[in-house]
Design a protein around this motif. Structure first.
Motif, short mmCIF file in Angstrom:
data_model
loop_
_atom_site.label_atom_id
_atom_site.label_comp_id
_atom_site.label_asym_id
_atom_site.label_seq_id
_atom_site.Cartn_x
_atom_site.Cartn_y
_atom_site.Cartn_z
N PHE A 1 -49.28 -33.07 -46.66
CA PHE A 1 -49.72 -31.90 -47.55
C PHE A 1 -51.13 -31.92 -46.76
CE2 PHE A 1 -47.61 -32.77 -51.70
CZ PHE A 1 -46.68 -31.02 -51.68
N LEU A 2 -51.57 -33.28 -46.34
CA LEU A 2 -53.26 -32.98 -45.56
C LEU A 2 -52.73 -32.40 -43.51
CD1 LEU A 2 -54.51 -36.02 -46.65
CD2 LEU A 2 -54.89 -34.06 -47.01
N THR A 3 -51.46 -32.24 -43.21
CA THR A 3 -50.91 -31.66 -41.94
C THR A 3 -51.47 -30.11 -42.50
OG1 THR A 3 -49.51 -33.91 -41.71
CG2 THR A 3 -49.64 -31.71 -40.29
N ALA A 4 -51.57 -29.98 -43.46
CA ALA A 4 -51.85 -28.37 -43.57
C ALA A 4 -53.13 -28.04 -43.01
CB ALA A 4 -50.67 -27.52 -44.69
N THR A 5 -53.58 -28.99 -43.33
CA THR A 5 -55.09 -28.61 -43.31
C THR A 5 -55.85 -29.43 -41.79
OG1 THR A 5 -55.94 -30.76 -44.34
CG2 THR A 5 -55.01 -29.18 -46.41
N ALA A 6 -55.02 -28.86 -41.06
CA ALA A 6 -55.60 -29.89 -39.70
C ALA A 6 -56.50 -28.76 -39.19
CB ALA A 6 -54.54 -30.02 -38.93
N TRP B 1 -47.40 -21.81 -39.95
CA TRP B 1 -47.02 -23.62 -39.33
C TRP B 1 -47.68 -24.52 -40.87
CZ3 TRP B 1 -50.61 -26.91 -38.91
CH2 TRP B 1 -51.88 -26.53 -38.41
N ARG B 2 -49.04 -24.22 -40.99
CA ARG B 2 -49.46 -24.42 -42.39
C ARG B 2 -48.73 -24.74 -43.08
NH1 ARG B 2 -54.58 -26.13 -40.70
NH2 ARG B 2 -55.91 -25.45 -38.75
N LEU B 3 -48.12 -23.65 -43.77
CA LEU B 3 -46.87 -23.46 -45.38
C LEU B 3 -45.74 -24.44 -44.93
CD1 LEU B 3 -46.52 -22.27 -47.82
CD2 LEU B 3 -45.51 -20.42 -46.57
N ALA B 4 -45.88 -24.38 -43.90
CA ALA B 4 -44.32 -25.04 -43.36
C ALA B 4 -44.69 -26.73 -43.63
CB ALA B 4 -43.78 -24.91 -42.02
N PHE B 5 -45.80 -27.13 -43.11
CA PHE B 5 -46.20 -29.14 -44.16
C PHE B 5 -46.34 -28.81 -45.41
CE2 PHE B 5 -47.01 -29.08 -39.58
CZ PHE B 5 -46.78 -30.12 -38.81
N TYR C 1 -40.00 -35.33 -36.50
CA TYR C 1 -39.28 -34.22 -35.39
C TYR C 1 -39.82 -33.40 -36.24
CZ TYR C 1 -37.28 -38.78 -33.82
OH TYR C 1 -37.59 -39.60 -33.72
N ALA C 2 -40.73 -32.75 -37.33
CA ALA C 2 -40.69 -31.40 -37.47
C ALA C 2 -41.34 -30.64 -36.71
CB ALA C 2 -41.31 -31.61 -38.93
N THR C 3 -42.24 -31.10 -35.96
CA THR C 3 -43.53 -30.21 -35.23
C THR C 3 -42.17 -30.06 -33.80
OG1 THR C 3 -43.91 -32.24 -34.37
CG2 THR C 3 -45.37 -31.51 -35.89
N GLN C 4 -41.19 -30.66 -33.11
CA GLN C 4 -40.73 -30.44 -32.19
C GLN C 4 -40.64 -28.71 -31.74
OE1 GLN C 4 -37.30 -32.75 -31.97
NE2 GLN C 4 -38.71 -34.79 -30.25
N SER C 5 -39.87 -27.98 -32.86
CA SER C 5 -39.52 -26.78 -32.80
C SER C 5 -41.30 -25.58 -32.16
CB SER C 5 -38.57 -25.67 -34.22
OG SER C 5 -39.73 -26.08 -35.32
N LEU C 6 -41.87 -26.29 -33.03
CA LEU C 6 -43.15 -25.84 -32.35
C LEU C 6 -44.32 -25.99 -31.53
CD1 LEU C 6 -44.60 -26.79 -36.10
CD2 LEU C 6 -43.14 -24.84 -35.82
N LEU C 7 -43.79 -26.74 -30.56
CA LEU C 7 -44.25 -27.72 -29.47
C LEU C 7 -45.24 -26.63 -28.68
CD1 LEU C 7 -42.47 -30.31 -28.28
CD2 LEU C 7 -44.76 -30.68 -30.10
N PRO C 8 -44.16 -25.03 -28.16
CA PRO C 8 -44.24 -24.16 -28.05
C PRO C 8 -45.48 -22.99 -28.46
CG PRO C 8 -41.79 -23.80 -27.23
CD PRO C 8 -42.95 -24.83 -28.09
N LEU C 9 -45.46 -23.48 -29.26
CA LEU C 9 -46.22 -22.58 -30.44
C LEU C 9 -47.64 -23.65 -29.94
CD1 LEU C 9 -47.32 -20.48 -32.84
CD2 LEU C 9 -46.24 -21.87 -34.26
N PHE C 10 -48.05 -24.35 -30.05
CA PHE C 10 -48.43 -25.32 -30.85
C PHE C 10 -50.07 -25.03 -29.12
CE2 PHE C 10 -47.49 -28.86 -34.50
CZ PHE C 10 -47.99 -27.89 -34.90
N VAL D 1 -32.50 -31.76 -38.93
CA VAL D 1 -32.06 -30.08 -38.80
C VAL D 1 -33.41 -29.63 -39.89
CG1 VAL D 1 -30.73 -28.93 -38.89
CG2 VAL D 1 -30.43 -30.40 -37.96
N LEU D 2 -33.27 -29.78 -40.81
CA LEU D 2 -33.63 -28.86 -41.60
C LEU D 2 -35.23 -29.34 -41.35
CD1 LEU D 2 -33.47 -27.24 -44.57
CD2 LEU D 2 -34.17 -28.57 -45.84
N GLY D 3 -35.80 -30.32 -41.18
CA GLY D 3 -37.24 -30.17 -41.23
C GLY D 3 -37.61 -29.76 -39.60
N ARG D 4 -36.79 -29.62 -39.18
CA ARG D 4 -37.60 -28.41 -36.81
C ARG D 4 -37.25 -27.10 -37.63
NH1 ARG D 4 -33.98 -33.35 -35.68
NH2 ARG D 4 -35.43 -34.30 -33.90
N PHE D 5 -36.14 -27.08 -38.65
CA PHE D 5 -35.20 -25.42 -38.48
C PHE D 5 -36.51 -24.47 -39.69
CE2 PHE D 5 -33.63 -22.08 -41.24
CZ PHE D 5 -32.59 -21.13 -39.86
N LEU D 6 -36.61 -25.33 -40.74
CA LEU D 6 -37.70 -24.53 -41.18
C LEU D 6 -39.58 -24.49 -40.87
CD1 LEU D 6 -37.40 -26.97 -45.20
CD2 LEU D 6 -36.88 -23.85 -44.77
#
Length: 387
Positions: A91-96, A164-168, A28-37, A149-154
């Motif tokens: 890792f490849l998600t960061a290249t999308a 957001w790419r560095l996060a992945f 669920y790492a992207t949940q905190s990024l949805l408004p940004l996306f 928790v850590l995935g979303r927060f990071l």
């Protein structure tokens, strides 16, 4: 000093918790990024929510097949290979280059996460078969919680301050660390009974679908994750808007409410073994319903309390349902667990999408109404069919 620590600590339980941690770090790492996306890709709420549902759909689709294969292939090596494999699409998600590619790589992540889920739960059901399966499952759920928790927060913090790419990239590195620790600490199976061939495993699959108690457990799993994903996907939009105006770091920090579940779930694990699955689940689903209704009050501190209560209730429900599946399925546990994971994550996938349409009717209030309705249905199924 370290050797003294490892003598004191049950490293087998820690390895189980870490397997759960590695999967939920990404899920669920992207949940905190949805408004940004929504801003970056100029996309709607439903479109960016696919970065969550693509992963859960993949988990749901892959889980039954994974369960069948794992009953033939084994446990420890499969878990280790899956955690390593998960690091690659991370890792490849960061290249999308665009939202479609991002959703695609998130789907591939879900395929590996399905393996971790199904095989780890089966391992627990077999290796703790005599005593303490509830406590072991609770340790696994605790790892899920901390990883989630850590995935979303990071993701929230790194996206806010860097990219957001560095996060992945960071999440992928953490997965690689988990591989080595899990392989070092997790003992090989002692109670695994290998299915002689795939046909025997498929027969076990059919047997599970004819078991009404397992079908009820699958329905509960579907509803539980529907409610949880609905809550924590769309609360991000609720809190990013007036009167809250939270940014990605603050939205990522909101998920620290999950840590209450990390405290509560191991305690409740002992009660699962003492008073039974049905009673624990009924109390937990009632608490989750009250929690999500509290979020309707437009005060941030009350929203946080409501989310903490709701998430803790949901985690206890997960622990009860997963333990119940392990107890009811007497053979072919990987395939039984695979079916549970399938239903669980199909529920989560719909929970990421359907409330987006309900939102257009009444915003967060309409979403809460849908969530509470699903929770009432969950409690009713457990009360009638769980024995």
């Amino acid at each position: 000093m370290l050797s003294h620590f490892f003598k004191k600590v049950n490293t087998r339980v820690l390895a189980i918790a870490l397997a759960g941690f590695s999967a939920f770090l990404n899920l669920y790492a992207t949940q905190s990024l949805l408004p940004l996306f929504s801003q970056v890709f100029h996309a709607s709420k439903v479109e960016v929510s696919l970065t969550v549902s693509a992963t859960t759909i993949a988990v749901g689709l892959a889980a039954p097949l994974v369960g069948i294969l794992a009953d033939v292939l084994g446990r420890k090596d499969v878990i280790g290979a899956a955690i390593f494999g998960l690091s690659i699409p991370t890792f490849l998600t960061a290249t999308a280059p665009d939202l479609d590619a991002l959703i695609g790589w998130r789907f591939v992540q879900g395929l590996f996460i399905a393996v971790i889920f199904s095989v780890t739960i089966a391992y627990i059901s077999e290796e703790w078969a005599d005593v303490g399966v509830g406590s072991a499952i609770s340790a696994y759920i605790t790892g899920n919680i901390v990883g989630g928790v850590l995935g979303r927060f990071l993701c929230g913090v790194v996206a806010d301050r860097f990219s957001w790419r560095l996060a992945f990239v960071i999440l992928g590195c953490l997965n690689l660390v988990c591989v080595f620790v899990v392989l070092a600490w997790l003992p090989r199976s002692r109670n695994f009974v290998r299915q002689k061939n795939l046909i025997a495993s498929v027969r076990a699959f059919g047997m599970h679908l004819r078991n009404p108690r397992l079908l009820a457990a699958y329905a509960v799993g579907f509803n539980v994750l529907f409610a949880n994903v609905s809550t924590f996907t769309y609360v991000s939009f609720y809190l990013a808007a007036p009167p809250f105006y939270l940014g990605t770091t603050a939205l990522g920090a909101i998920f620290f409410v999950y840590l209450l579940g990390a405290v509560v779930t191991p305690i409740v694990g002992k009660w699962l073994d003492l008073i039974g699955y049905r009673l624990v689940l009924t109390i937990a689903i009632a608490a989750a319903g009250v929690g999500v209704m509290i979020t309707l009050v437009p005060k941030l501190w009350l929203v946080i309390i409501g989310l903490a209560l709701g998430s803790s209730g949901i985690f206890v429900c997960q622990s009860a349902a997963k333990s119940y599946v392990g107890a009811v399925a007497q053979e072919g546990r990987s395939s039984a667990t695979g079916l549970y994971v399938c239903c669980f994550y199909i529920g989560g996938s719909l929970g990421a999408i359907l409330p987006g349409f309900v939102w257009s009717l009444g915003g967060w209030s309409a979403c809460v109404g849908l969530i509470v309705l699903v929770q009432l249905l969950t409690g009713g199924i457990a009360l009638v069919y769980w024995r």
